[in-house]
Design a protein around this motif. Structure first.
Motif, PDB file in Angstrom:
ATOM      1  N   MET A 134      17.851  30.099  42.407  1.00 54.43           N
ATOM      2  CA  MET A 134      17.819  30.853  43.657  1.00 54.43           C
ATOM      3  C   MET A 134      18.729  32.075  43.553  1.00 54.43           C
ATOM      4  SD  MET A 134      18.846  29.568  47.477  1.00 54.43           S
ATOM      5  CE  MET A 134      18.806  30.708  48.866  1.00 54.43           C
ATOM      6  N   THR A 135      18.185  33.249  43.857  1.00 55.48           N
ATOM      7  CA  THR A 135      18.972  34.466  43.775  1.00 55.48           C
ATOM      8  C   THR A 135      19.610  34.780  45.116  1.00 55.48           C
ATOM      9  OG1 THR A 135      17.032  35.803  44.336  1.00 55.48           O
ATOM     10  CG2 THR A 135      17.457  35.408  42.006  1.00 55.48           C
ATOM     11  N   GLY A 136      20.554  35.694  45.071  1.00 56.96           N
ATOM     12  CA  GLY A 136      21.261  36.097  46.280  1.00 56.96           C
ATOM     13  C   GLY A 136      20.472  37.141  47.037  1.00 56.96           C
ATOM     14  N   PRO A 137      21.134  37.831  47.947  1.00 56.42           N
ATOM     15  CA  PRO A 137      20.470  38.862  48.741  1.00 56.42           C
ATOM     16  C   PRO A 137      19.948  39.979  47.852  1.00 56.42           C
ATOM     17  CG  PRO A 137      22.836  38.794  49.163  1.00 56.42           C
ATOM     18  CD  PRO A 137      22.534  37.639  48.293  1.00 56.42           C
ATOM     19  N   ARG A 138      18.959  40.717  48.375  1.00 58.25           N
ATOM     20  CA  ARG A 138      18.320  41.754  47.581  1.00 58.25           C
ATOM     21  C   ARG A 138      19.253  42.921  47.317  1.00 58.25           C
ATOM     22  NH1 ARG A 138      15.503  39.829  44.459  1.00 58.25           N
ATOM     23  NH2 ARG A 138      16.955  38.178  44.955  1.00 58.25           N
ATOM     24  N   THR A 139      20.119  43.247  48.245  1.00 53.11           N
ATOM     25  CA  THR A 139      21.098  44.320  48.051  1.00 53.11           C
ATOM     26  C   THR A 139      22.470  43.806  48.434  1.00 53.11           C
ATOM     27  OG1 THR A 139      19.476  46.074  48.504  1.00 53.11           O
ATOM     28  CG2 THR A 139      21.802  46.644  48.702  1.00 53.11           C
ATOM     29  N   VAL A 140      23.432  44.002  47.548  1.00 54.13           N
ATOM     30  CA  VAL A 140      24.802  43.551  47.783  1.00 54.13           C
ATOM     31  C   VAL A 140      25.745  44.722  47.537  1.00 54.13           C
ATOM     32  CG1 VAL A 140      26.662  42.059  46.958  1.00 54.13           C
ATOM     33  CG2 VAL A 140      24.348  41.150  47.175  1.00 54.13           C
ATOM     34  N   THR A 141      26.684  44.924  48.444  1.00 49.61           N
ATOM     35  CA  THR A 141      27.683  45.974  48.281  1.00 49.61           C
ATOM     36  C   THR A 141      29.079  45.369  48.336  1.00 49.61           C
ATOM     37  OG1 THR A 141      26.273  47.682  49.262  1.00 49.61           O
ATOM     38  CG2 THR A 141      28.640  48.103  49.238  1.00 49.61           C
ATOM     39  N   ARG A 142      29.912  45.765  47.392  1.00 50.18           N
ATOM     40  CA  ARG A 142      31.306  45.360  47.391  1.00 50.18           C
ATOM     41  C   ARG A 142      32.161  46.603  47.126  1.00 50.18           C
ATOM     42  NH1 ARG A 142      29.184  41.558  49.123  1.00 50.18           N
ATOM     43  NH2 ARG A 142      29.364  39.354  48.500  1.00 50.18           N
ATOM     44  N   ARG A 143      33.312  46.652  47.785  1.00 57.45           N
ATOM     45  CA  ARG A 143      34.248  47.734  47.495  1.00 57.45           C
ATOM     46  C   ARG A 143      35.615  47.138  47.149  1.00 57.45           C
ATOM     47  NH1 ARG A 143      36.368  50.926  52.897  1.00 57.45           N
ATOM     48  NH2 ARG A 143      37.528  49.183  53.816  1.00 57.45           N
ATOM     49  N   ALA A 144      36.303  47.811  46.232  1.00 57.90           N
ATOM     50  CA  ALA A 144      37.611  47.337  45.780  1.00 57.90           C
ATOM     51  C   ALA A 144      38.604  48.485  45.877  1.00 57.90           C
ATOM     52  CB  ALA A 144      37.541  46.819  44.348  1.00 57.90           C
ATOM     53  N   PRO A 145      39.828  48.199  46.351  1.00 60.67           N
ATOM     54  CA  PRO A 145      40.815  49.262  46.525  1.00 60.67           C
ATOM     55  C   PRO A 145      41.480  49.659  45.220  1.00 60.67           C
ATOM     56  CG  PRO A 145      41.781  47.162  47.130  1.00 60.67           C
ATOM     57  CD  PRO A 145      40.339  46.883  46.795  1.00 60.67           C
ATOM     58  N   GLY A 146      42.060  50.855  45.240  1.00 61.07           N
ATOM     59  CA  GLY A 146      42.888  51.290  44.124  1.00 61.07           C
ATOM     60  C   GLY A 146      44.265  50.667  44.193  1.00 61.07           C
ATOM     61  N   LYS A 147      45.136  51.084  43.280  1.00 61.69           N
ATOM     62  CA  LYS A 147      46.460  50.468  43.191  1.00 61.69           C
ATOM     63  C   LYS A 147      47.520  51.489  42.847  1.00 61.69           C
ATOM     64  CE  LYS A 147      47.511  50.775  38.622  1.00 61.69           C
ATOM     65  NZ  LYS A 147      46.978  52.150  38.516  1.00 61.69           N
ATOM     66  N   LEU A 148      48.759  51.147  43.135  1.00 62.82           N
ATOM     67  CA  LEU A 148      49.926  51.877  42.665  1.00 62.82           C
ATOM     68  C   LEU A 148      50.947  50.880  42.140  1.00 62.82           C
ATOM     69  CD1 LEU A 148      50.306  54.370  45.622  1.00 62.82           C
ATOM     70  CD2 LEU A 148      49.894  55.055  43.243  1.00 62.82           C
ATOM     71  N   PHE A 149      51.611  51.231  41.056  1.00 64.04           N
ATOM     72  CA  PHE A 149      52.738  50.438  40.582  1.00 64.04           C
ATOM     73  C   PHE A 149      53.974  50.809  41.386  1.00 64.04           C
ATOM     74  CE2 PHE A 149      50.395  49.356  36.730  1.00 64.04           C
ATOM     75  CZ  PHE A 149      50.931  48.113  36.401  1.00 64.04           C
ATOM     76  N   VAL A 150      54.643  49.806  41.922  1.00 64.76           N
ATOM     77  CA  VAL A 150      55.917  50.009  42.595  1.00 64.76           C
ATOM     78  C   VAL A 150      57.065  49.852  41.598  1.00 64.76           C
ATOM     79  CG1 VAL A 150      57.436  49.177  44.444  1.00 64.76           C
ATOM     80  CG2 VAL A 150      54.954  49.229  44.793  1.00 64.76           C
ATOM     81  N   ALA A 151      56.956  48.897  40.691  1.00 63.97           N
ATOM     82  CA  ALA A 151      57.959  48.685  39.644  1.00 63.97           C
ATOM     83  C   ALA A 151      57.370  47.771  38.577  1.00 63.97           C
ATOM     84  CB  ALA A 151      59.234  48.054  40.216  1.00 63.97           C
ATOM     85  N   GLY A 152      57.786  47.981  37.331  1.00 58.17           N
ATOM     86  CA  GLY A 152      57.396  47.068  36.255  1.00 58.17           C
ATOM     87  C   GLY A 152      56.375  47.596  35.282  1.00 58.17           C
ATOM     88  N   GLU A 153      55.943  48.869  35.448  1.00 60.36           N
ATOM     89  CA  GLU A 153      54.963  49.391  34.505  1.00 60.36           C
ATOM     90  C   GLU A 153      55.527  49.398  33.087  1.00 60.36           C
ATOM     91  OE1 GLU A 153      55.356  52.552  37.424  1.00 60.36           O
ATOM     92  OE2 GLU A 153      56.844  51.017  37.073  1.00 60.36           O
ATOM     93  N   TYR A 154      54.634  49.412  32.115  1.00 62.08           N
ATOM     94  CA  TYR A 154      54.942  49.272  30.686  1.00 62.08           C
ATOM     95  C   TYR A 154      55.422  47.868  30.337  1.00 62.08           C
ATOM     96  CZ  TYR A 154      54.276  54.241  29.760  1.00 62.08           C
ATOM     97  OH  TYR A 154      53.723  55.479  29.613  1.00 62.08           O
ATOM     98  N   ALA A 155      56.471  47.372  30.986  1.00 60.76           N
ATOM     99  CA  ALA A 155      56.953  46.028  30.661  1.00 60.76           C
ATOM    100  C   ALA A 155      55.899  44.972  30.950  1.00 60.76           C
ATOM    101  CB  ALA A 155      58.234  45.720  31.432  1.00 60.76           C
ATOM    102  N   VAL A 156      55.063  45.209  31.970  1.00 62.11           N
ATOM    103  CA  VAL A 156      54.084  44.206  32.382  1.00 62.11           C
ATOM    104  C   VAL A 156      52.998  43.982  31.331  1.00 62.11           C
ATOM    105  CG1 VAL A 156      52.483  45.752  33.590  1.00 62.11           C
ATOM    106  CG2 VAL A 156      52.782  43.407  34.412  1.00 62.11           C
ATOM    107  N   VAL A 157      52.858  44.898  30.379  1.00 63.21           N
ATOM    108  CA  VAL A 157      51.840  44.665  29.348  1.00 63.21           C
ATOM    109  C   VAL A 157      52.218  43.500  28.446  1.00 63.21           C
ATOM    110  CG1 VAL A 157      51.118  47.089  29.374  1.00 63.21           C
ATOM    111  CG2 VAL A 157      52.767  46.315  27.659  1.00 63.21           C
ATOM    112  N   GLU A 158      53.501  43.150  28.424  1.00 59.99           N
ATOM    113  CA  GLU A 158      53.920  41.973  27.671  1.00 59.99           C
ATOM    114  C   GLU A 158      53.633  40.727  28.503  1.00 59.99           C
ATOM    115  OE1 GLU A 158      54.859  42.320  24.698  1.00 59.99           O
ATOM    116  OE2 GLU A 158      55.343  44.463  24.635  1.00 59.99           O
ATOM    117  N   PRO A 159      52.941  39.721  27.961  1.00 58.14           N
ATOM    118  CA  PRO A 159      52.570  38.537  28.738  1.00 58.14           C
ATOM    119  C   PRO A 159      53.767  37.899  29.426  1.00 58.14           C
ATOM    120  CG  PRO A 159      51.432  38.519  26.633  1.00 58.14           C
ATOM    121  CD  PRO A 159      52.399  39.666  26.577  1.00 58.14           C
ATOM    122  N   GLY A 160      53.615  37.570  30.703  1.00 59.78           N
ATOM    123  CA  GLY A 160      54.632  36.871  31.458  1.00 59.78           C
ATOM    124  C   GLY A 160      55.637  37.759  32.157  1.00 59.78           C
ATOM    125  N   ASN A 161      55.647  39.066  31.868  1.00 57.62           N
ATOM    126  CA  ASN A 161      56.585  39.968  32.529  1.00 57.62           C
ATOM    127  C   ASN A 161      56.030  40.410  33.878  1.00 57.62           C
ATOM    128  OD1 ASN A 161      58.423  39.804  30.492  1.00 57.62           O
ATOM    129  ND2 ASN A 161      57.936  41.785  29.587  1.00 57.62           N
TER     130      ASN A 161
END
Length: 362
Positions: free
Chosen positions: A1-28
């Motif tokens: 069974m398929t879903g509706p014929r037309t589906v729309t979703r929107r997703a917001p953008g983002k800003l880093f407040v703190a932690g950029e670069y370091a966060v690429v390391e797992p667990g940071n």
């Protein structure tokens, strides 16, 4: 069974407040906030086998035929293609297939084709996963949607932390720790997407945070789009992720992000501003050591101008262009227009954005 014929979703953008670069390391840990600029993806029934993708920020429509489980033909929307392929793998593991699709993309995270640096790649991946899954009748929880989107994104570039994907999924202010993306890719490859949605992901966590009390968020755009991937790659090449400068940055950033999370939880306005200033100084030290070009003249001016009016300011994300943020006293009885005029004189465009409380939605 398929879903509706037309589906729309929107997703917001983002800003880093703190932690950029370091966060690429797992667990940071890093702190991010969703903003009310969006990528919208609409999925409807297609007429021909395969997937046709059109976008208001690129050439199109482009027809992508299926070949051995991959979409072929054309370029320009790799994150959408990866999102559809990953949902298709999940469906195939459940004995189903993706029907012919039309996928349409529109964005307010760009202007005249130039990105603002608000996480458009993450937002379009999240919106595409959610819309295609819903159209195909897949019911995904928020975490399943995030995991599917991260698997898709990691196949394109495993260096990205996924912080943009998490913010676009959950919205609001979040504390995020990245999993090891190479482990995630290997898990999905060996055991399938379905198992990767259920299995533990070492290092990964995400939780919503209370927004700061009595502070407003101001955002300035330098007018210079930047590739986060190229800067992160350059950082890793120059520091080989084991140099004293990078280790010092990661350690100090972990401490200040932890303190900033506590300040948010306690409603400690001055404590949060103090940690955001620390975050800027740690980025300055890293830039001085590694010479990535994180701080452009425009970003340096953005921070200095905001500091003069009592705010705390820093680049958001990789730096080198894109956006900077300033947190200012929301109850201060002065006009914001002088700040905006000074930013504009320094080559910084004030962006009319606000925190978005919701993540991906219809």
């Amino acid at each position: 069974m398929t879903g509706p014929r037309t589906v729309t979703r929107r997703a917001p953008g983002k800003l880093f407040v703190a932690g950029e670069y370091a966060v690429v390391e797992p667990g940071n840990q890093a702190i991010l906030v969703a903003v009310d600029r969006y990528i919208t993806v609409t999925v409807s029934d297609g007429a021909a086998p395969g997937v046709v993708v059109s976008s208001d920020i690129g050439a199109g429509p482009v027809h992508h035929p299926w070949q051995e489980g991959r979409l072929t033909g054309g370029t320009g929307t790799p994150h959408v293609v990866a999102a559809v392929e990953t949902v298709a793998r999940l469906l195939a593991e459940r004995g189903r297939s993706v029907p012919p699709l039309l996928v349409s993309i529109s964005s307010t995270l760009h202007e005249d084709g130039r990105k603002f640096g608000l996480g458009s790649s993450g937002a379009v991946t999240v919106a595409a996963v959610s819309a295609v899954a819903a159209h195909c009748g897949l019911e995904l929880t928020a975490e399943e949607s995030f995991r599917t989107a991260l698997i898709a994104s990691a196949h394109i570039d495993p260096k990205g932390s996924g912080g943009d994907i998490a913010t676009s999924t959950w919205g609001g202010w979040i504390a995020y720790r990245a999993p090891d993306r190479y482990v995630v890719i290997d898990l999905a490859r060996r055991q399938g997407v379905e198992e990767a949605l259920r299995a533990p992901w070492p290092g990964f966590s995400v939780r919503r945070l209370s927004p700061p009390r009595n502070l407003c968020l101001e955002v300035g755009w330098t007018g210079n789009p930047v590739s986060t991937t190229s800067l992160v790659t350059d950082l890793q090449r120059r520091t080989w992720r084991g140099s004293p400068a990078y280790r010092k940055y990661v350690g100090a950033t972990g401490e200040l992000v932890h303190a900033a999370v506590i300040a948010l939880e306690d409603g400690d306005t001055e404590g949060l501003l103090r940690q955001v200033r620390r975050a800027r100084q740690e980025l300055v030290h890293l830039d001085d050591e590694v010479r990535l070009g994180i701080f452009t003249p425009e970003l340096t001016a953005l921070c200095a101008i905001a500091e003069r009016v009592g705010g705390a300011a820093k680049p958001s994300g990789a730096g080198g262009g894109d956006c900077g943020i300033a947190l200012l006293d929301a109850e201060a009885r002065y006009d914001r227009s002088p700040l905006h005029r000074q930013w504009a004189a320094a080559g910084v465009l004030p962006l009319p954005v606000s925190p978005a409380t919701e993540g991906v939605e219809e």
